[in-house]
Design a protein around this motif. Structure first.
Motif, PDB file in Angstrom:
ATOM      1  N   LYS A  73       0.857  -1.189   0.137  1.00 53.61           N
ATOM      2  CA  LYS A  73       0.080  -0.007   0.002  1.00 53.61           C
ATOM      3  C   LYS A  73       0.739   1.141   0.163  1.00 53.61           C
ATOM      4  O   LYS A  73       0.356   2.500   0.031  1.00 53.61           O
ATOM      5  CB  LYS A  73      -0.945   0.077   1.069  1.00 53.61           C
ATOM      6  N   GLY A  74       2.208   1.137   0.046  1.00 55.27           N
ATOM      7  CA  GLY A  74       2.986   2.418  -0.021  1.00 55.27           C
ATOM      8  C   GLY A  74       3.171   2.601   1.619  1.00 55.27           C
ATOM      9  O   GLY A  74       4.054   2.586   2.200  1.00 55.27           O
ATOM     10  N   GLN A  75       2.134   3.157   2.422  1.00 60.62           N
ATOM     11  CA  GLN A  75       2.007   3.291   3.592  1.00 60.62           C
ATOM     12  C   GLN A  75       0.703   2.391   4.340  1.00 60.62           C
ATOM     13  O   GLN A  75      -0.144   2.482   3.627  1.00 60.62           O
ATOM     14  CB  GLN A  75       2.072   4.968   3.991  1.00 60.62           C
ATOM     15  N   GLY A  76       0.984   2.044   5.601  1.00 59.17           N
ATOM     16  CA  GLY A  76      -0.066   1.326   6.275  1.00 59.17           C
ATOM     17  C   GLY A  76      -0.177   2.417   7.596  1.00 59.17           C
ATOM     18  O   GLY A  76       0.684   3.143   8.132  1.00 59.17           O
ATOM     19  N   LEU A  77      -1.449   2.159   7.824  1.00 58.77           N
ATOM     20  CA  LEU A  77      -1.991   3.220   9.143  1.00 58.77           C
ATOM     21  C   LEU A  77      -1.736   2.442  10.142  1.00 58.77           C
ATOM     22  O   LEU A  77      -2.458   1.557  10.572  1.00 58.77           O
ATOM     23  CB  LEU A  77      -3.497   3.787   8.543  1.00 58.77           C
ATOM     24  N   VAL A  78      -1.414   3.347  11.290  1.00 55.58           N
ATOM     25  CA  VAL A  78      -1.074   2.447  12.515  1.00 55.58           C
ATOM     26  C   VAL A  78      -1.847   3.530  13.718  1.00 55.58           C
ATOM     27  O   VAL A  78      -1.459   4.452  13.660  1.00 55.58           O
ATOM     28  CB  VAL A  78       0.199   2.089  12.877  1.00 55.58           C
ATOM     29  N   VAL A  79      -2.581   2.917  14.605  1.00 52.35           N
ATOM     30  CA  VAL A  79      -3.106   3.816  15.581  1.00 52.35           C
ATOM     31  C   VAL A  79      -2.655   3.538  16.981  1.00 52.35           C
ATOM     32  O   VAL A  79      -2.688   2.135  17.238  1.00 52.35           O
ATOM     33  CB  VAL A  79      -4.657   3.770  15.562  1.00 52.35           C
ATOM     34  N   PHE A  80      -2.165   4.026  17.571  1.00 50.86           N
ATOM     35  CA  PHE A  80      -1.999   3.966  19.151  1.00 50.86           C
ATOM     36  C   PHE A  80      -3.355   4.657  19.953  1.00 50.86           C
ATOM     37  O   PHE A  80      -3.439   5.844  19.615  1.00 50.86           O
ATOM     38  CB  PHE A  80      -0.776   4.549  19.707  1.00 50.86           C
ATOM     39  N   VAL A  81      -3.992   4.024  20.783  1.00 48.23           N
ATOM     40  CA  VAL A  81      -4.897   4.394  21.385  1.00 48.23           C
ATOM     41  C   VAL A  81      -4.860   4.442  22.810  1.00 48.23           C
ATOM     42  O   VAL A  81      -4.580   3.172  23.451  1.00 48.23           O
ATOM     43  CB  VAL A  81      -6.283   3.626  20.684  1.00 48.23           C
ATOM     44  N   VAL A  82      -5.200   5.336  23.675  1.00 43.27           N
ATOM     45  CA  VAL A  82      -5.314   5.298  25.091  1.00 43.27           C
ATOM     46  C   VAL A  82      -6.680   5.369  25.571  1.00 43.27           C
ATOM     47  O   VAL A  82      -7.590   6.125  25.495  1.00 43.27           O
ATOM     48  CB  VAL A  82      -4.610   6.678  25.571  1.00 43.27           C
ATOM     49  N   PRO A  83      -7.259   4.357  26.113  1.00 41.55           N
ATOM     50  CA  PRO A  83      -8.703   4.044  26.585  1.00 41.55           C
ATOM     51  C   PRO A  83      -8.720   4.592  28.095  1.00 41.55           C
ATOM     52  O   PRO A  83      -7.658   4.772  28.650  1.00 41.55           O
ATOM     53  CB  PRO A  83      -9.007   2.688  26.417  1.00 41.55           C
ATOM     54  N   ARG A  84      -9.962   5.064  28.258  1.00 48.86           N
ATOM     55  CA  ARG A  84     -10.401   5.420  29.781  1.00 48.86           C
ATOM     56  C   ARG A  84      -9.948   4.190  30.820  1.00 48.86           C
ATOM     57  O   ARG A  84      -9.122   4.640  31.494  1.00 48.86           O
ATOM     58  CB  ARG A  84     -11.942   5.630  29.557  1.00 48.86           C
ATOM     59  N   GLU A  85     -10.449   3.126  30.213  1.00 44.78           N
ATOM     60  CA  GLU A  85     -10.070   1.888  31.089  1.00 44.78           C
ATOM     61  C   GLU A  85      -9.389   0.711  30.214  1.00 44.78           C
ATOM     62  O   GLU A  85     -10.023  -0.043  29.251  1.00 44.78           O
ATOM     63  CB  GLU A  85     -11.205   1.303  31.802  1.00 44.78           C
ATOM     64  N   GLN A  86      -8.048   0.508  30.624  1.00 49.72           N
ATOM     65  CA  GLN A  86      -7.502  -0.329  29.641  1.00 49.72           C
ATOM     66  C   GLN A  86      -7.976  -1.703  29.565  1.00 49.72           C
ATOM     67  O   GLN A  86      -8.001  -2.558  28.590  1.00 49.72           O
ATOM     68  CB  GLN A  86      -5.839  -0.548  29.912  1.00 49.72           C
TER      69      GLN A  86
END
Ligand code: ATP
Ligand code: MG
Length: 662
Positions: A571-584
């Motif tokens: 894809k050229g670039q892939g999308l990665v997300v880091f997420v901080v939840p209220r309660e892990q």
């Protein structure tokens, strides 16, 4: 440049769903604004058609030793020249002190509260003047001359502000260094600036942590070796800890100022003489020491503080930024003090030893204007509702944010819960390089739109250019540039004017290029889409990371997130997300996919989602995406100096999380 439309249209949809695309109750400030919307529009027109006259008139906000006869002779072509009020003479500390001492000596200039309960100090303009003069006399005695650099490495104590003004008084160029820098980070900046005197703390405190400022500074100076120009180190007693003193070089601040008189003549400065140099946050690489001149910068600081925040003389103005950040320079110190305002300075963290500390500072001191960062708002949203609801906060009339885009979710929470629905809310877009606010919904003058930066201030000639350098007319997206100089514009990069020219004036020749992308609506409202480098290209779809993060923010279980692009074979670039939840423990990452698919589209659903405790942020609250990109792509070489991070430990945790999910 289609992608940008998505973010902003998505946001507009969110706002519309709530029936709140224009928030006019966040427009009129309680008690009414000083400038009417009509007068403000008049200023925008005047500054556009007659900039020379307009800016000479605005310069009269200051007291000049010799008033300027010309506003700008700046030029964005060839070598690039940024020059404002070139034949004017003034002293910044006289503007922030002497003239107020003459008219209102007993007015409170500064309220300081320490992080330990009961620590509080109130300085009138006369007191502040005297303390600045004593230190200015010490600097002169130590041989500091006009044009020398002095480094200030202090936490949020009154002496930090006093030191900046004392430097300005003797014509020294201050360079404020972040208290959390490592010895290496300090050494690099000490060498680059060739500072001759340093002010540091014995030990600084940050919540329960103790930061060994003096010993770190000792190590930094030692690292500079022969390159060090430091002759003296003045040690400010913050905790009173015993620290090693090098005879001849190190001096105790309290002893030295006690020897000096409470008056000190101010140096006559040309408008183009540097007032300070300041290294950018370093979110994107090697720090740049931007140089701000005296006359243009101070005019911009006074003008924007008055217009953006609808300044009124009885305001208690609290900008929560650390003084080592440009926001601290312009809106803790120079803007409000040039205007004779009362500033609030608080040493402590928002939630230490328990949540709600900052709300208590507001209630205890009757703070009227509260200017902070989206990170602080997001962190407060994460806390129990009872924390903010149990505080009165009724003194507030204006709320502001800076540093990153604010999601409409956070905007509405800020407006409803902190502003209790009756405060003006101003998002302010600007940069170290711009000296002060550039695009905003000035309180009482411009109707805000949650999530939008809103309109350029008078004299800010914002334009959007496409990648070919062609100007986008009307509604559209592009690279955010400035077609004309404005008084707050940085003059150069310290010792490297060519880097200045190359960094800002070659991408879009004849323009100042901000590095950010933006979209403009038909009626002239701007939406910042993020740094141009942060656009991710997935199979030819260009996706602004801010757009993804805004979509994720609609999930109430999420506190914050960061989207980054990593190399991808197909894809050229892939999308990665880091997420901080209220309660892990209870959070399910699929919620992220649902939110992205609904808010942006299925094609933007991330490749990988990492659920984490926190994100790497600078102390000014910016997410350091550079690090996330490296961690997500397992490229752990050269992570760089981590000491600018608010919590360096998070990096190890993130690396472990990514590894565990390989
Ligand atoms: P460096 O230039 O070293 O990478 P930096 O750009 O983070 O650091 P600053 O000058 O403090 O240093 O930040 C300016 C940048 O912050 C802007 O270019 C923009 O990307 C972002 N920014 C600031 N305010 C806002 C805002 N209100 N909305 C959106 N983005 C903002
Ligand atoms: Mg920048």
């Amino acid at each position: 440049m289609k992608p940008f439309r998505l973010r902003t249209l998505g946001l507009e949809r969110q706002n519309k769903k709530k029936g709140r695309e224009n928030v006019s109750d966040a427009f009129v400030t309680p008690g009414g604004a000083t400038l009417s919307a009509g007068q403000y529009d008049g200023m925008v027109r005047e500054a556009h058609t007659n900039p020379e006259v307009f800016w000479l008139q605005q310069a009269r906000r200051l007291t000049w030793q010799t008033p300027p006869t010309q506003a700008s002779r700046s030029d964005f072509t060839q070598d690039v020249r940024i020059e404002w009020y070139a034949d004017g003479f003034l002293n910044a500390s006289e503007n922030c002190l002497d003239r107020h001492v003459r008219t209102q000596p007993e007015k409170t200039a500064l309220i300081w509260e320490g992080q330990e309960a009961g620590q509080r100090e109130v300085l009138s303009y006369r007191h502040l003047y005297e303390r600045v003069c004593r230190l200015a006399n010490v600097l002169r005695r130590l041989g500091v001359k006009k044009g020398d650099c002095v480094a200030i490495h202090l936490p949020m104590v009154a002496e930090g502000i006093i030191a900046m003004l004392a430097c300005a008084r003797v014509g020294a160029v201050h360079v404020v260094l972040f208290g959390g820098f490592s010895a290496e980070g300090l050494a690099e900046r000490l060498t680059d600036s060739a500072a001759v005197v340093v002010l540091t703390a014995d030990v600084a405190r940050r919540g329960g942590k103790r930061i060994p400022s003096k010993t770190t500074m000792d190590e930094a100076i030692a690292r500079c070796g022969a390159a060090s120009a430091v002759r003296h180190v003045l040690v400010v007693p913050v905790t009173g800890a015993d620290v090693p003193m090098q005879p001849g070089r190190d001096l105790r601040y309290a002893e030295e100022v006690a020897k000096e008189a409470a008056d000190c003549p101010a140096e006559r400065m040309n408008a183009l003489d540097p007032l300070f140099l300041l290294y950018t946050s370093g979110s994107t690489g090697r720090p740049k020491g931007l140089v701000h001149g005296t006359g243009g910068y101070l005019t911009w600081a006074a003008f924007t503080h008055a217009v953006v925040f609808d300044y009124k003389p009885d305001d208690i103005f609290w900008c929560t930024a650390d003084v080592s950040w440009i926001t601290g320079h312009t809106y803790v110190v120079y803007g409000p003090l040039a205007n004779g305002a009362t500033i609030m300075v608080y040493e402590g963290l928002p939630s230490w030893p328990e949540p709600g500390q900052w709300w208590d500072v507001i209630d205890r001191n009757g703070v009227t204007v509260f200017y902070t960062s989206p990170t602080v708002v997001r962190a407060a949203m994460r806390e129990d509702e009872a924390v903010v609801r149990s505080r009165s906060l009724k003194s507030l009339r204006i709320l502001g944010t800076v540093g990153e885009p604010i999601s409409p979710e956070a905007w509405h929470w800020f407006h409803d819960e902190v502003g209790k629905g009756h405060c003006a809310v101003v998002d302010t877009w600007w940069q170290t390089e711009t000296g002060g606010v550039m695009i905003t919904a000035a309180a009482g003058c411009v109707v805000p739109r949650p999530g939008a930066a809103a309109r350029p201030l008078p004299g800010v000639e914002a334009v959007l250019l496409d990648t070919q350098g062609k100007e986008v007319a009307g509604a559209g997206e592009g690279l955010l540039c400035m077609a004309q100089s404005w008084p707050g514009q940085a003059m150069s990069i310290w010792g490297d004017h060519d880097r200045f020219r190359q960094t800002y004036f070659t991408t879009c020749p004849g323009h100042y290029f901000t590095g950010d992308g933006a979209r403009r609506e038909e009626d002239g409202y701007y939406w910042i889409t993020g740094r141009v480098d942060d656009v991710v290209n997935v199979s030819g779809h260009r996706i602004g990371t801010a757009e993804i993060e805004d979509a994720i923010a609609t999930d109430h279980e999420v506190v914050e997130s960061a989207a980054v692009g990593i190399p991808h074979d197909l894809k050229g670039q892939g999308l990665v997300v880091f997420v901080v939840p209220r309660e892990q423990d209870v959070f399910h990452p699929s919620a992220v996919n649902t939110a992205v698919a609904a808010g942006v589209g299925r094609y933007a659903v991330p490749e990988k989602i990492y659920v984490v405790r926190d994100l790497p942020k600078t102390r000014s609250g910016k997410i350091v995406r550079r690090l996330l990109r490296k961690i997500a792509s397992h490229d752990l070489e050269g992570l760089g100096d981590l000491s600018t991070l608010a919590d360096p430990d998070i990096v190890g945790e993130l690396i472990a999380t990514v590894k565990a999910q390989e």
